[in-house]
Design a protein around this motif. Structure first.
Motif, PDB file in Angstrom:
ATOM      1  N   ASP A 194      15.288 -58.525   5.006  1.00 22.04           N
ATOM      2  CA  ASP A 194      15.122 -57.475   6.008  1.00 22.04           C
ATOM      3  C   ASP A 194      15.357 -56.074   5.443  1.00 22.04           C
ATOM      4  OD1 ASP A 194      17.784 -57.822   5.607  1.00 22.04           O
ATOM      5  OD2 ASP A 194      18.340 -57.974   7.723  1.00 22.04           O
ATOM      6  N   GLU A 195      15.521 -55.928   4.126  1.00 22.27           N
ATOM      7  CA  GLU A 195      15.525 -54.598   3.512  1.00 22.27           C
ATOM      8  C   GLU A 195      14.081 -54.158   3.299  1.00 22.27           C
ATOM      9  OE1 GLU A 195      18.794 -53.319   0.663  1.00 22.27           O
ATOM     10  OE2 GLU A 195      18.753 -55.483   0.307  1.00 22.27           O
ATOM     11  N   ARG A 196      13.873 -52.864   3.300  1.00 26.72           N
ATOM     12  CA  ARG A 196      12.518 -52.323   3.176  1.00 26.72           C
ATOM     13  C   ARG A 196      12.486 -51.215   2.132  1.00 26.72           C
ATOM     14  NH1 ARG A 196      11.839 -56.321   5.347  1.00 26.72           N
ATOM     15  NH2 ARG A 196      10.908 -56.770   7.398  1.00 26.72           N
ATOM     16  N   SER A 197      11.413 -51.185   1.349  1.00 25.52           N
ATOM     17  CA  SER A 197      11.224 -50.042   0.470  1.00 25.52           C
ATOM     18  C   SER A 197      10.892 -48.824   1.332  1.00 25.52           C
ATOM     19  CB  SER A 197      10.097 -50.301  -0.533  1.00 25.52           C
ATOM     20  OG  SER A 197       8.832 -50.230   0.096  1.00 25.52           O
ATOM     21  N   TYR A 198      10.970 -47.656   0.735  1.00 27.00           N
ATOM     22  CA  TYR A 198      10.842 -46.413   1.505  1.00 27.00           C
ATOM     23  C   TYR A 198       9.539 -46.342   2.275  1.00 27.00           C
ATOM     24  CZ  TYR A 198      11.224 -41.421   2.548  1.00 27.00           C
ATOM     25  OH  TYR A 198      11.301 -40.211   3.191  1.00 27.00           O
TER      26      TYR A 198
END
Length: 516
Positions: free
Chosen positions: A178-182
């Motif tokens: 659930d982390e996202r790149s910019y």
């Protein structure tokens, strides 16, 4: 070979486009590119496409190599971020312009998908005649001694004297699902039905601070927030204070002084507005240094983060992440110096994995020192994002004589520093390249990266002088040392001879006087 927009600090879409046009104008002004010359641009992002469009306007034949299957691939990852051409120029005048105002690939502020459509439409007009190749993997580039160089890829080949690497900065790693790149779609702007969440944001650059604002302030947008704040007449005095901070070299060199200067800025009307627009999330910002208002972020984000901290809208923790895992629906974070903590979500902004190092490691190594030097420059005095082309340099492509007029305007660019095109591209030159033939600013470009025989760039009278940094043969270094010793010995002999002549002359004069 030119490295464009991969090592600079200010990395907005607008600043990357300006660097691309600066480089195009610089190449023409320096007679590195002529009409019908073949140019290869690697990368079909904002910088690469804008540079290619500018070169097309000036009569060059351009091939663009892109590793993805479309142009502007970062814009297609679903981001809901708002792009604005001037907001990061604050507190300088003119920050609140709605349009980029560029001669090619111009656009108006809006969400990412809106800007994407504008740039696509503009490229459809400007890119007519360019050779655009997609799904390009390995790229082979001939050495500097091969002129013109041979550039090869899986499905094609080209010969050119000019290769421009505009591969961008790369993407951040996203270890958790659930982390996202910019540039990816995220859920930061939406509140969950089950109530507020406990967030951890790691980092203190522009990406981390922007995510912090989005989590702490309802409907956050840089331009909207600034317009609301600038209605207060006290903002004028505050902007002047920030200009003075950015112009103070002593403050800029000292992270503690820089942090304290921004922390002491007092804008109670901003603090009040932030409290009124507060979201309910419990947010912690973690960074390895206590001076989190530092040079990694823009003046605007430093100011906003300082006021948000005054508003007590987030908690700050000085520490480093040791490990991050998921357990029982929570993010378990082990810190280097603090107790284990549990969060609902985490977002790490520790910088992207370098696209230049991944695709062209030797070139990345060659420009690493310059990249590090640029990271400590004050962002407001970063000249690589300033327009250095003269008015009319890119002409009008559809009018009779447009290319000739554009080239004539570009060629009128003065060699003086304040008017010289400045591309924000570093060029460690080949030792075989003629020294001083490119009389451009060192930030504008240097010529032909040639590994392993790189060269040292030395500033002199506002121009550049290229000197070999390594000997041409194993014995060359010893020969250079012997030559220097020989010159020193010759100088000492000459000095001794001169002294003897002077002493003898004085003695003769004394004898003559005594005899009289």
């Amino acid at each position: 070979m030119y490295v464009l927009g991969c090592i600079d600090r200010r990395v907005t879409i607008y600043s990357q486009q300006v660097r691309g046009l600066n480089l195009a104008a610089a190449l023409v002004a320096g007679e590195q590119v002529s009409v019908d010359d073949d140019v290869v641009v690697v990368g079909a992002g904002a910088a690469g496409l804008t540079c290619a469009a500018g070169l097309r306007r000036l009569g060059a034949k351009v091939t663009v190599l892109e590793k993805n299957s479309t142009i502007l691939s970062l814009f297609r990852l679903g981001s809901q971020r708002w792009l604005h051409p001037g907001v990061y120029d604050w507190p300088l005048d003119g920050w609140n312009r709605d349009r980029a105002g560029l001669p090619v690939l111009d656009w108006e502020h809006g969400q990412v998908n809106s800007v994407l459509r504008q740039l696509e439409d503009a490229w459809e007009q400007e890119g007519d005649g360019a050779n655009l190749c997609f799904d390009v993997g390995l790229i082979g580039i001939g050495d500097a001694g091969e002129q013109p160089r041979r550039v090869t890829w899986e499905t094609g080949t080209a010969r050119t004297r000019t290769v421009i690497l505009a591969v961008g900065f790369g993407l951040e790693p996203t270890p958790l699902a659930d982390e996202r790149s910019y540039w990816e779609a995220d859920s930061f702007d939406y509140d969950r039905k089950d109530g507020p969440q406990r967030w951890l944001v790691s980092g203190c650059g522009d990406g981390a601070l922007t995510d912090l604002f989005r989590l702490c302030i309802q409907d956050f947008r840089h331009d909207r927030v600034l317009l609301d704040f600038t209605e207060d007449q006290r903002m004028g005095e505050l902007r002047e204070q920030i200009r003075q901070i950015e112009a103070n070299a002593s403050i800029q060199r000292d992270p503690a002084k820089l942090h304290d200067a921004y922390e002491h800025l007092n804008a109670p009307w901003v603090v009040e507005a932030m409290q009124q627009r507060a979201r309910s999330h419990n947010v912690t910002l973690v960074a390895p240094t206590a001076d989190f208002l530092n040079a990694q972020a823009s003046p605007l984000n430093r100011f906003l983060a300082g006021q948000l901290f005054r508003a007590r809208r987030f908690r700050f923790l000085q520490d480093r992440l040791k490990s991050v895992d998921r357990a029982n629906g929570k993010v378990v974070v082990r810190f280097k110096n603090s107790a284990v903590q549990h969060f609902d979500r985490i977002q790490r902004r520790h910088g992207p994995e370098s696209a230049l190092a991944s695709g062209f490691p030797a070139i990345a190594e060659a420009v690493e020192k310059d990249r590090r030097d640029r990271q400590v420059r004050p962002t407001l005095t970063d000249q690589t994002r300033d327009r250095f082309w003269v008015a009319g340099a890119f002409g009008e492509p559809r009018t009779p004589g447009g290319v000739a007029a554009a080239r004539a305007a570009a060629a009128r660019t003065s060699p003086r520093r304040e008017q010289r095109p400045n591309a924000g591209a570093f060029q460690p030159d080949s030792a075989n390249h003629i020294a001083g033939s490119t009389q451009l600013d060192r930030d504008a470009a240097a010529a032909f990266v040639d590994d392993p025989n790189l060269a040292r760039v030395e500033d002199e009278l506002g121009g550049v002088r290229i000197r070999p940094s390594r000997p041409a043969s194993p014995d060359a270094e010893g020969s250079q040392f012997e030559s220097a010793s020989r010159n020193e010995s010759q100088g000492q002999t000459l000095l001794a001879s001169t002294l003897i002549v002077v002493i003898v002359g004085c003695l003769v004069l004394l004898i003559v006087i005594w005899s009289l």
